[in-house]
Design an enzyme around this catalytic site. Structure first.
Site, short mmCIF file in Angstrom:
data_model
loop_
_atom_site.label_atom_id
_atom_site.label_comp_id
_atom_site.label_asym_id
_atom_site.label_seq_id
_atom_site.Cartn_x
_atom_site.Cartn_y
_atom_site.Cartn_z
N GLU A 1 0.85 -1.20 0.00
CA GLU A 1 0.00 0.00 0.00
C GLU A 1 0.88 1.25 0.00
OE1 GLU A 1 -3.23 1.12 -0.16
OE2 GLU A 1 -2.43 3.10 0.27
N TYR B 1 -28.09 9.14 4.00
CA TYR B 1 -28.39 7.91 4.71
C TYR B 1 -27.48 7.81 5.94
CZ TYR B 1 -24.47 6.33 1.73
OH TYR B 1 -23.26 6.20 1.07
N ASP C 1 -11.71 -0.20 -8.83
CA ASP C 1 -11.69 1.07 -9.57
C ASP C 1 -10.57 1.13 -10.60
OD1 ASP C 1 -13.79 1.90 -8.03
OD2 ASP C 1 -12.77 3.61 -7.12
C1 FAD Z 1 -9.50 8.10 0.37
C2 FAD Z 1 -10.67 7.56 -0.41
C3 FAD Z 1 -11.94 8.05 -0.16
C4 FAD Z 1 -13.04 7.56 -0.87
N1 FAD Z 1 -14.27 8.06 -0.59
C5 FAD Z 1 -15.34 7.59 -1.26
C6 FAD Z 1 -16.63 8.10 -1.01
O1 FAD Z 1 -16.82 9.00 -0.22
N2 FAD Z 1 -17.69 7.57 -1.69
C7 FAD Z 1 -17.50 6.57 -2.62
O2 FAD Z 1 -18.48 6.10 -3.22
N3 FAD Z 1 -16.29 6.08 -2.89
C8 FAD Z 1 -15.21 6.56 -2.24
N4 FAD Z 1 -13.98 6.07 -2.53
C9 FAD Z 1 -13.88 5.05 -3.59
C10 FAD Z 1 -14.35 3.72 -3.15
O3 FAD Z 1 -13.75 3.37 -1.93
C11 FAD Z 1 -14.00 2.79 -4.28
O4 FAD Z 1 -14.81 3.11 -5.40
C12 FAD Z 1 -14.28 1.35 -4.04
O5 FAD Z 1 -14.21 1.00 -2.72
C13 FAD Z 1 -13.38 0.47 -4.91
O6 FAD Z 1 -12.15 0.35 -4.22
P1 FAD Z 1 -10.73 0.05 -4.81
O7 FAD Z 1 -10.07 -0.80 -3.79
O8 FAD Z 1 -10.79 -0.43 -6.21
O9 FAD Z 1 -10.04 1.48 -4.89
P2 FAD Z 1 -9.62 2.44 -3.70
O10 FAD Z 1 -10.59 2.38 -2.60
O11 FAD Z 1 -9.36 3.75 -4.33
O12 FAD Z 1 -8.23 1.83 -3.15
C14 FAD Z 1 -7.01 1.89 -3.86
C15 FAD Z 1 -5.87 1.78 -2.87
O13 FAD Z 1 -4.65 1.64 -3.60
C16 FAD Z 1 -3.67 2.49 -3.03
N5 FAD Z 1 -2.72 2.78 -4.14
C17 FAD Z 1 -2.92 3.60 -5.18
N6 FAD Z 1 -1.86 3.55 -6.02
C18 FAD Z 1 -1.00 2.66 -5.48
C19 FAD Z 1 0.26 2.15 -5.91
N7 FAD Z 1 0.82 2.58 -7.06
N8 FAD Z 1 0.90 1.25 -5.13
C20 FAD Z 1 0.34 0.82 -3.96
N9 FAD Z 1 -0.85 1.28 -3.50
C21 FAD Z 1 -1.53 2.16 -4.27
C22 FAD Z 1 -4.46 3.69 -2.55
O14 FAD Z 1 -3.76 4.41 -1.58
C23 FAD Z 1 -5.71 3.01 -1.99
O15 FAD Z 1 -5.52 2.59 -0.65
C24 FAD Z 1 -12.85 6.55 -1.86
C25 FAD Z 1 -11.57 6.06 -2.13
C26 FAD Z 1 -10.47 6.56 -1.42
C27 FAD Z 1 -9.08 6.02 -1.69
#
Ligand code: FAD
Length: 390
Positions: free
Chosen positions: A30, A213, A290
């Site tokens: 991370e 909500y 994402d």
């Molecule tokens: C700080 C934050 C706040 C959010 N708030 C909301 C919200 O209010 N409402 C909503 O609907 N969605 C929100 N989201 C998005 C939501 O959490 C995601 O759409 C969903 O949970 C899908 O998650 P994910 O794990 O694919 O991506 P994410 O939740 O974005 O997680 C990606 C992770 O990868 C880490 N990362 C990024 N690049 C690298 C790299 N090169 N090497 C290592 N680690 C890396 C990031 O720090 C993060 O922890 C938020 C995301 C984040 C990061």
């Protein structure tokens, strides 16, 4: 078998747990030193709650989440109820798991605590994966300081600005939707009792809508207010001016005005659309969450799709020891579903912002269908919430 996962967000943590349960050794890398507290609320449909429950997380989820009685869509100008979809016991019986609303931070920490406790998972905070070499008998993740970690598989779960996506497939097109979302959390004790109903509430108006909500077991109210505006900062952490938020929703019904008046620090982010990618996997590397299918927030399925990805990927890797073959099977299962959810999210954006006569006609037709066929409105969501990965 050894997997390297970039990103300890919802996708990365869930897939770490799912693969560790199946005996994989997991290196979870991370970028941030400390996981963030800025996330606001997320909705988890039965499709996601079921998977997290199978990972043994039902108890902490129920404690941290809030189970709404229904989803309600109303006209902001008049308060008229356009549609009510029950989400309580009926929904649980129909889809086999509860519908939950939870703060992103709570969800991330529930997953993180389980990952920290798991002997198969090695979590490395403050390390950034910048590239990947996927084409060989092993895969290698390359970190910002030049360190190379070799394994059987590399997963890019590194969010909407994924570096691994760019490394594997080049940069992807990006289109500003013309919409900006306000969001924030307010302690529920700031509202008079009964003002904020225990439902997922959507208020619609031409070119604007507002969603609120409960999360945190009912102790906090989460909101998202969307307006059509040319402001293009795509950040989760950009603070906004409370006065500007209040002006955007001035004259709206009392719950909306009360929430806008009570929030100390709202945040705002510009909403970008990304067309579906034709591929997510190359050799021994793949993407999830994402990183490959960012969602507009209008169907509340961003986290749920990441959680589904994790379950399907773990299942395919269990059934097929040929890693590239398993990745192809994962992609074939997941890509059409994620694309459908992306397209329904876009469609809801249009529906919520229609002028009133058109919006009443559309939602009215759904409500009428429900009157003639009990459960008819809920049945339209069976494909979404009733989804099973096994
Ligand atoms: C700080 C934050 C706040 C959010 N708030 C909301 C919200 O209010 N409402 C909503 O609907 N969605 C929100 N989201 C998005 C939501 O959490 C995601 O759409 C969903 O949970 C899908 O998650 P994910 O794990 O694919 O991506 P994410 O939740 O974005 O997680 C990606 C992770 O990868 C880490 N990362 C990024 N690049 C690298 C790299 N090169 N090497 C290592 N680690 C890396 C990031 O720090 C993060 O922890 C938020 C995301 C984040 C990061």
């Amino acid at each position: 078998m050894h997997v390297i996962i970039a990103g300890a967000g919802i996708a990365g943590l869930t897939v770490s747990l799912a693969l560790a349960e199946k005996g994989w050794r997991v290196s979870l890398v991370e970028r941030t030193e400390q996981l963030s507290e800025v996330g606001a609320g997320l909705q988890l449909g039965a499709n996601a709650v079921r998977i997290l429950s199978e990972l043994g997380l039902a108890e902490p989820l129920m404690a941290a989440g809030f189970a709404p009685q229904a989803a309600e869509v109303r006209v902001a100008a008049t308060g008229k109820l356009l549609l009510r979809n029950p989400l309580g016991a009926e929904a649980q019986a129909r889809w086999g798991a509860p519908y939950l609303q939870i703060s992103r931070t709570d969800l991330q920490f529930i997953l993180l605590n389980a990952a920290k406790d798991h002997p198969q998972i090695n979590l490395r905070l403050g390390a950034e994966v910048v590239s990947v070499e996927p084409d060989g008998s092993t895969a290698t993740a390359i970190l910002a300081d030049g360190e190379r970690i070799e394994g059987d598989l590399v997963i890019g779960a590194d969010g909407v600005r994924s570096r691994l996506r760019n490394a594997l497939f080049g940069s992807q097109p990006l289109q500003f939707t013309g919409q900006v979302a306000w969001r924030g959390l307010v302690p529920a004790e700031r509202f008079s009792p009964g003002l904020i109903p225990p439902v997922a509430a959507v208020w619609t108006a031409p070119a604007k809508h507002f969603v609120h909500y409960y999360v945190c077991g009912g102790r906090m109210v989460n909101f998202v207010g969307v307006v059509e505006r040319d402001w293009r900062e795509e950040s989760w952490t950009e603070p906004g001016d409370p006065a500007e938020l209040q002006a955007d929703f001035a004259g709206w019904p009392e719950p909306v005005r009360a929430i806008c008046a009570a929030v100390e620090q709202p945040f705002r982010w510009a909403l970008y659309g990304r067309p579906p990618m034709p591929r997510w996997s190359r050799g021994r590397a793949t993407l999830m969450g994402d990183a490959c299918h960012p969602m507009l927030p209008f169907l509340a399925q961003g986290a749920a799709m990441a959680i589904e990805d994790a379950a399907v990927l773990a299942l395919e890797l269990e059934q097929n020891t040929d890693v590239p073959g398993a990745l192809q099977a994962y992609e074939q299962t997941r890509l059409p579903r994620a694309t459908k959810v992306q397209s329904w999210s876009r469609r809801n954006a249009r529906l919520f912002h229609l002028p009133q006569p058109a919006s009443e006609a559309l939602f009215g037709a759904a409500a009428l269908a429900d009157r003639f066929v009990p459960g008819g409105a809920a049945a339209r969501f069976d494909w979404l919430y009733g989804y099973r990965t096994t």
